[in-house]
Design a protein around this motif. Structure first.
Motif, mmCIF file in Angstrom:
data_model
loop_
_atom_site.group_PDB
_atom_site.id
_atom_site.type_symbol
_atom_site.label_atom_id
_atom_site.label_comp_id
_atom_site.label_asym_id
_atom_site.label_seq_id
_atom_site.Cartn_x
_atom_site.Cartn_y
_atom_site.Cartn_z
ATOM 1 N N LYS A 100 53.566 -26.164 -1.593
ATOM 2 C CA LYS A 100 54.875 -26.599 -1.398
ATOM 3 C C LYS A 100 55.674 -26.052 -0.436
ATOM 4 C CE LYS A 100 56.102 -23.185 -5.031
ATOM 5 N NZ LYS A 100 56.504 -23.106 -6.558
ATOM 6 N N PHE A 121 51.439 -30.370 -5.210
ATOM 7 C CA PHE A 121 51.432 -28.917 -4.960
ATOM 8 C C PHE A 121 50.541 -28.005 -5.562
ATOM 9 C CE2 PHE A 121 56.140 -30.207 -4.080
ATOM 10 C CZ PHE A 121 55.870 -30.780 -2.682
ATOM 11 N N SER A 227 60.587 -22.228 -3.141
ATOM 12 C CA SER A 227 60.297 -23.116 -2.180
ATOM 13 C C SER A 227 60.683 -22.464 -0.810
ATOM 14 C CB SER A 227 60.874 -24.539 -2.191
ATOM 15 O OG SER A 227 60.646 -25.209 -1.096
#
Length: 298
Positions: A100, A121, A227
């Protein structure tokens, strides 16, 4: 009513002689394998496997059942694979796995090249397992896997760098970097607010290991944002620093939303690979993905 998945699970257990190996091959949990075998045994009315110290062995009925179903099950799987190939040829439907943290800078480059992509992911080892078990068509990974049933091509390389918000005065840091005063550099870095996509700070640990020859950095991240690309966007609007992939930070630096603080020569590059199972159905797609991502990582 019998469930086809019970027979798939039976086939895998019979072949591997082990519930754990079957679970790994099918990418399901070991309790799920055990439950499906129990349900199939209840359905047919016979015990199929006897437990041993290391795995299981088939009963005589299991051997008979295997002989009865294996040809039909193989034919059905071939029909499924053929349908999948036709769906790909008609709609260019492909599944791609990626970290990701690399989706925005690397994976997004493929969106304009294919009509249909199912992204997922996972970390590298999970991606390999999914490709190897034919549950993913392609994966973008940062490790090399050498197996007979997969193909892997190097796409390029990325590197970890330190970036910071533009409101930080980095003149002192750059002076210390120029004079190679590593104690002073580390002290300056430890005084900053740190951002990390992982509470375990793997990027920071790796940077400290290669650049400072230390296994354990002393800082604690102020903000954990899971992220990396989202983290960079938030960092650009606030104040602090982070160790990130150069591919993720490139646009932020070029647009002057973040500043490059340190691109150390001691920090090695990490190779990025395209991974796929061996299949003639996906040769053209593999070449297209490879060519496009090589441009991104050039």
């Amino acid at each position: 009513m019998v469930n086809l998945e019970w027979y798939r699970t039976f086939k895998s257990v019979y072949k591997n002689g082990n519930f754990s190996l079957a679970a790994k091959e099918l990418f399901i949990s070991q309790p799920a394998v055990s439950q499906q075998i129990s349900m199939l045994e209840a359905h047919v009315g016979y015990k199929l496997f006897n437990r041993k110290s290391k795995g299981v062995e088939p009963t005589e009925y299991a051997k008979l059942l295997n002989n009865l179903i294996i040809e039909a099950l193989d034919r059905l799987e071939n029909v499924e694979n053929g349908f999948r190939a036709k769906a790909f040829n008609a709609n260019r439907l492909i599944s791609i796995g990626i970290s990701k943290h690399l989706m925005s800078s690397i994976g997004s480059a493929l969106v304009s090249k294919f009509e249909f992509i199912d992204f997922s992911f996972h970390k590298d080892d999970a991606l390999f397992e999914l490709v190897d078990s034919k549950k993913l068509d392609f994966a973008i990974v940062s490790k090399r896997y050498d197996t007979f049933d997969t193909i892997q091509k190097k796409l390029g390389a990325i590197k970890q760098i330190i970036v910071g918000s533009t409101n930080i005065d980095a003149s002192e840091l750059k002076s210390k970097i120029k004079s190679k005063d590593f104690n002073a550099i580390e002290h300056w870095l430890n005084e900053q607010k740190w951002y990390s996509p992982d509470a375990g700070i793997p990027h920071i640990k790796l940077f400290w290991l290669h650049v400072f020859n230390k296994k354990r950095p002393s800082m604690i991240p102020n903000y954990i944002i899971p992220s990396e690309y989202e983290m960079l966007g938030i960092l650009a609007k606030n104040s602090g620093i982070a160790v990130v992939w150069d591919s993720n930070a490139k646009d932020f630096i070029e647009e002057k939303k973040l500043q490059l603080l340190w691109n150390s020569k001691q920090m090695p590059h990490t190779e990025i690979f395209l991974l796929s199972g061996k299949s003639d159905n996906f040769n053209a797609a593999f070449q297209e993905i490879e060519a496009e991502l090589k441009k991104v990582l050039a």
